[in-house]
Design an enzyme around this catalytic site. Sequence first.
Site, PDB file in Angstrom:
ATOM      1  N   CYS A   2      -3.196  -1.653   8.940  1.00  0.00           N
ATOM      2  CA  CYS A   2      -3.670  -0.959   7.735  1.00  0.00           C
ATOM      3  C   CYS A   2      -4.487   0.297   8.019  1.00  0.00           C
ATOM      4  CB  CYS A   2      -4.465  -1.931   6.873  1.00  0.00           C
ATOM      5  SG  CYS A   2      -3.453  -3.299   6.331  1.00  0.00           S
TER       6      CYS A   2
ATOM      7  N   THR B  81       0.852  -1.189   0.000  1.00  0.00           N
ATOM      8  CA  THR B  81       0.000   0.000   0.000  1.00  0.00           C
ATOM      9  C   THR B  81       0.885   1.234   0.000  1.00  0.00           C
ATOM     10  OG1 THR B  81      -1.643  -1.226   1.241  1.00  0.00           O
ATOM     11  CG2 THR B  81      -1.835   1.168   1.286  1.00  0.00           C
TER      12      THR B  81
ATOM     13  N   PHE C  61      -6.463  -6.368  -1.094  1.00  0.00           N
ATOM     14  CA  PHE C  61      -7.596  -6.019  -0.220  1.00  0.00           C
ATOM     15  C   PHE C  61      -7.821  -7.173   0.760  1.00  0.00           C
ATOM     16  CE2 PHE C  61      -8.731  -2.149  -2.359  1.00  0.00           C
ATOM     17  CZ  PHE C  61      -8.195  -2.339  -3.630  1.00  0.00           C
TER      18      PHE C  61
ATOM     19  N   GLY D 288     -17.257  -0.829  18.969  1.00  0.00           N
ATOM     20  CA  GLY D 288     -16.357  -1.499  19.926  1.00  0.00           C
ATOM     21  C   GLY D 288     -15.219  -0.568  20.293  1.00  0.00           C
TER      22      GLY D 288
ATOM     23  N   ARG E 237      -0.266  -5.266  15.888  1.00  0.00           N
ATOM     24  CA  ARG E 237       0.056  -3.920  15.411  1.00  0.00           C
ATOM     25  C   ARG E 237      -1.153  -3.009  15.558  1.00  0.00           C
ATOM     26  NH1 ARG E 237       2.824  -5.360   9.644  1.00  0.00           N
ATOM     27  NH2 ARG E 237       1.186  -6.914   9.655  1.00  0.00           N
TER      28      ARG E 237
ATOM     29  N   GLY F 272      -8.097  -1.106  14.510  1.00  0.00           N
ATOM     30  CA  GLY F 272      -6.641  -1.180  14.685  1.00  0.00           C
ATOM     31  C   GLY F 272      -6.043  -1.939  13.508  1.00  0.00           C
TER      32      GLY F 272
HETATM   33  C1  UDX Z   1      -8.341  -4.171   6.378  1.00  0.00           C
HETATM   34  C2  UDX Z   1      -9.283  -4.171   5.183  1.00  0.00           C
HETATM   35  O1  UDX Z   1     -10.505  -4.810   5.549  1.00  0.00           O
HETATM   36  C3  UDX Z   1      -8.651  -4.919   4.018  1.00  0.00           C
HETATM   37  O2  UDX Z   1      -9.500  -4.843   2.888  1.00  0.00           O
HETATM   38  C4  UDX Z   1      -7.318  -4.270   3.700  1.00  0.00           C
HETATM   39  O3  UDX Z   1      -6.664  -4.974   2.655  1.00  0.00           O
HETATM   40  C5  UDX Z   1      -6.427  -4.285   4.919  1.00  0.00           C
HETATM   41  O4  UDX Z   1      -7.066  -3.603   6.002  1.00  0.00           O
HETATM   42  P1  UDX Z   1      -7.606  -5.790   8.303  1.00  0.00           P
HETATM   43  O5  UDX Z   1      -6.843  -4.589   8.787  1.00  0.00           O
HETATM   44  O6  UDX Z   1      -6.922  -7.101   8.231  1.00  0.00           O
HETATM   45  O7  UDX Z   1      -8.187  -5.493   6.802  1.00  0.00           O
HETATM   46  O8  UDX Z   1      -8.833  -5.995   9.298  1.00  0.00           O
HETATM   47  P2  UDX Z   1     -10.390  -5.656   9.232  1.00  0.00           P
HETATM   48  O9  UDX Z   1     -11.135  -6.911   9.293  1.00  0.00           O
HETATM   49  O10 UDX Z   1     -10.692  -4.699   8.165  1.00  0.00           O
HETATM   50  O11 UDX Z   1     -10.588  -4.891  10.656  1.00  0.00           O
HETATM   51  C6  UDX Z   1      -9.856  -3.708  10.852  1.00  0.00           C
HETATM   52  C7  UDX Z   1     -10.130  -3.223  12.266  1.00  0.00           C
HETATM   53  O12 UDX Z   1     -11.483  -2.756  12.358  1.00  0.00           O
HETATM   54  C8  UDX Z   1      -9.971  -4.306  13.330  1.00  0.00           C
HETATM   55  O13 UDX Z   1      -9.379  -3.727  14.487  1.00  0.00           O
HETATM   56  C9  UDX Z   1     -11.404  -4.720  13.619  1.00  0.00           C
HETATM   57  O14 UDX Z   1     -11.550  -5.221  14.941  1.00  0.00           O
HETATM   58  C10 UDX Z   1     -12.134  -3.396  13.448  1.00  0.00           C
HETATM   59  N1  UDX Z   1     -13.539  -3.538  13.094  1.00  0.00           N
HETATM   60  C11 UDX Z   1     -13.884  -4.166  11.945  1.00  0.00           C
HETATM   61  C12 UDX Z   1     -14.500  -2.970  13.928  1.00  0.00           C
HETATM   62  O15 UDX Z   1     -14.180  -2.412  14.980  1.00  0.00           O
HETATM   63  N2  UDX Z   1     -15.811  -3.070  13.587  1.00  0.00           N
HETATM   64  C13 UDX Z   1     -16.205  -3.696  12.436  1.00  0.00           C
HETATM   65  O16 UDX Z   1     -17.416  -3.767  12.176  1.00  0.00           O
HETATM   66  C14 UDX Z   1     -15.214  -4.267  11.591  1.00  0.00           C
HETATM   67  C1  UDX Z   2       2.452  -4.238   5.227  1.00  0.00           C
HETATM   68  C2  UDX Z   2       1.191  -3.442   5.414  1.00  0.00           C
HETATM   69  O1  UDX Z   2       0.397  -4.104   6.376  1.00  0.00           O
HETATM   70  C3  UDX Z   2       0.420  -3.363   4.136  1.00  0.00           C
HETATM   71  O2  UDX Z   2      -0.572  -2.369   4.270  1.00  0.00           O
HETATM   72  C4  UDX Z   2       1.310  -2.964   3.008  1.00  0.00           C
HETATM   73  O3  UDX Z   2       0.561  -3.076   1.823  1.00  0.00           O
HETATM   74  C5  UDX Z   2       2.524  -3.854   2.932  1.00  0.00           C
HETATM   75  O4  UDX Z   2       3.215  -3.747   4.162  1.00  0.00           O
HETATM   76  P1  UDX Z   2       2.613  -6.668   5.800  1.00  0.00           P
HETATM   77  O5  UDX Z   2       2.825  -7.854   4.971  1.00  0.00           O
HETATM   78  O6  UDX Z   2       1.672  -6.679   6.950  1.00  0.00           O
HETATM   79  O7  UDX Z   2       2.155  -5.528   4.861  1.00  0.00           O
HETATM   80  O8  UDX Z   2       4.065  -6.165   6.316  1.00  0.00           O
HETATM   81  P2  UDX Z   2       5.051  -7.049   7.146  1.00  0.00           P
HETATM   82  O9  UDX Z   2       4.344  -8.166   7.799  1.00  0.00           O
HETATM   83  O10 UDX Z   2       5.855  -6.075   7.947  1.00  0.00           O
HETATM   84  O11 UDX Z   2       5.975  -7.689   6.004  1.00  0.00           O
HETATM   85  C6  UDX Z   2       6.863  -6.899   5.274  1.00  0.00           C
HETATM   86  C7  UDX Z   2       8.080  -7.808   5.009  1.00  0.00           C
HETATM   87  O12 UDX Z   2       8.980  -7.165   4.093  1.00  0.00           O
HETATM   88  C8  UDX Z   2       8.878  -8.087   6.290  1.00  0.00           C
HETATM   89  O13 UDX Z   2       8.969  -9.468   6.472  1.00  0.00           O
HETATM   90  C9  UDX Z   2      10.255  -7.474   6.017  1.00  0.00           C
HETATM   91  O14 UDX Z   2      11.312  -8.239   6.559  1.00  0.00           O
HETATM   92  C10 UDX Z   2      10.303  -7.498   4.494  1.00  0.00           C
HETATM   93  N1  UDX Z   2      11.226  -6.548   3.889  1.00  0.00           N
HETATM   94  C11 UDX Z   2      11.164  -5.237   4.248  1.00  0.00           C
HETATM   95  C12 UDX Z   2      12.160  -7.005   2.934  1.00  0.00           C
HETATM   96  O15 UDX Z   2      12.212  -8.175   2.632  1.00  0.00           O
HETATM   97  N2  UDX Z   2      12.999  -6.111   2.347  1.00  0.00           N
HETATM   98  C13 UDX Z   2      12.976  -4.796   2.672  1.00  0.00           C
HETATM   99  O16 UDX Z   2      13.786  -4.025   2.130  1.00  0.00           O
HETATM  100  C14 UDX Z   2      12.045  -4.340   3.661  1.00  0.00           C
END
Ligand code: UDX
Ligand code: UDX
Length: 428
Positions: free
Chosen positions: A260, A119, A150, A253, A327, A257
């Site tokens: 993302c 992202t 997504f 709630g 996170r 968090g």
């Molecule tokens: C989100 C987006 O849904 C996903 O499309 C995007 O690619 C990444 O970010 P994620 O962060 O994994 O996914 O979790 P999500 O299920 O979206 O929930 C995000 C936060 O909102 C969580 O802390 C969840 O507990 C909270 N949440 C979700 C609420 O408090 N109420 C709700 O009705 C739904």
């Molecule tokens: C995160 C965010 O959640 C998402 O919104 C975004 O699209 C991508 O970054 P996520 O997969 O959750 O996605 O990140 P993370 O679990 O921290 O994984 C990133 C990985 O990239 C780590 O394992 C890190 O070691 C690796 N990395 C980072 C490399 O291999 N090379 C680099 O130079 C930097």
Amino acid sequence: MNICVIGSGYVGLTTAAVLAELGHEVNCIDKNKQKIDMLNNGKVPIYEPGLKELIDKNYNRLTFTDSLDDYIKRASVVFICVGTPSLQDGSTDLSYIEAVIDELANRIHSYKTIVTKSTVPPGTNEWIYNKLLEKGVSPELFNIVSNPEFLREGSAIHDMFHADKIVVGLRSGDHQSLTVLQKIYTGINAPYVITSLNGAEMIKYASNAFLATKISFINEISRICEAFQVDVNDVAKGIGLDPRIGPHFLQAGLGYGGSCFPKDVKSLERTALSKNIQPYLLQAVQTVNETQIDIYIEKLKTLFSDFTNLKIAVLGIAFKANTDDTRYSPAERFIRHLSQLDCEIHAYDPQAKLQNPPRNVMQKESITAAIRDADCVVIATDWNEFKQLDWLEVKQLMKGTIIFDARNCLERSKIEKHGLHYVGVGRG
Ligand code: UDX
Ligand code: UDX
């Protein structure tokens, strides 16, 4: 196709496993050698339902390495899935993306389709393209595509196989990358949204910002419901039956968090401000979210006059159910905020681990151990195993009788029939 996935985190590993399942040869690259060693020893460094099984099933199409050199030559497609966390001022840290560009620039000796899945703010893919040109890569040897993910943690594999869309951002004049993306995703039946590089980046941020807005909206409504003894879940059900609103992401709630929403809403705010556009709504969405935990702490304070000798069980540490990710976890922030009241906190989570807990917070290995002799039980993450508790057993274990549902995920009647007291915010 032969594909390199750079970044083997929540996004990269899921992407790699699904692409392997689709029949591609996938080479996962991550600079974190510990992660790569775990993967080469058959272990998965993150908890994502179904991911280990999918990796094991496709072991002969998946390789894991910490060096770009090993596989980049053979790959015709490179997915960038490295982290893009927030900087102190809320803008996006692109240093990991830049590190990848530096490593890629002098390794492109045959044509590559470079796909940015991380992202990144609008304008970043154009910036990546120009940086590669500046570093001497011939424009004949690559194209850049924005293909945001997504995926929801906890259902990432399902979300990828059953995507509601495939967003493809192309550079103007790029008439070959769409075919490449369609070949990559053969087997995934979803409509394509084809737009510019900036358009694809904007779709990702607008999507997360809108979902976060829905959550802050229902959280603000729950505060008003509290003042009128209205059950916010009734309101969510009522408005959610309107197809223009829909029933999803209306669960009030502790607030949203994860890795993302918090970073993406803040990043989009900073992006707007960088163009001298005032993002009033995005700021309000964050204000509601940042004050939501205070609302719950204040409610808890109405239930107990003195916290110093209390024992409070907090069930949930992960930012949501079905993940080990803490996170920006509202549950973890709630625990830290509550610990400042000097009560004793016993926390439990099926997957997540508390990092450096305050001195008066202990993480327990079981729900029973956490609940035993508790004056109050708080539900801070909506794990199914908390929703399905035997409330008579809970009552027998506790010293007090208060069940504080900070995720609106419990049924009041099932709790109160055992003489326990159900408390929430905006629950009528
Ligand atoms: C989100 C987006 O849904 C996903 O499309 C995007 O690619 C990444 O970010 P994620 O962060 O994994 O996914 O979790 P999500 O299920 O979206 O929930 C995000 C936060 O909102 C969580 O802390 C969840 O507990 C909270 N949440 C979700 C609420 O408090 N109420 C709700 O009705 C739904
Ligand atoms: C995160 C965010 O959640 C998402 O919104 C975004 O699209 C991508 O970054 P996520 O997969 O959750 O996605 O990140 P993370 O679990 O921290 O994984 C990133 C990985 O990239 C780590 O394992 C890190 O070691 C690796 N990395 C980072 C490399 O291999 N090379 C680099 O130079 C930097």
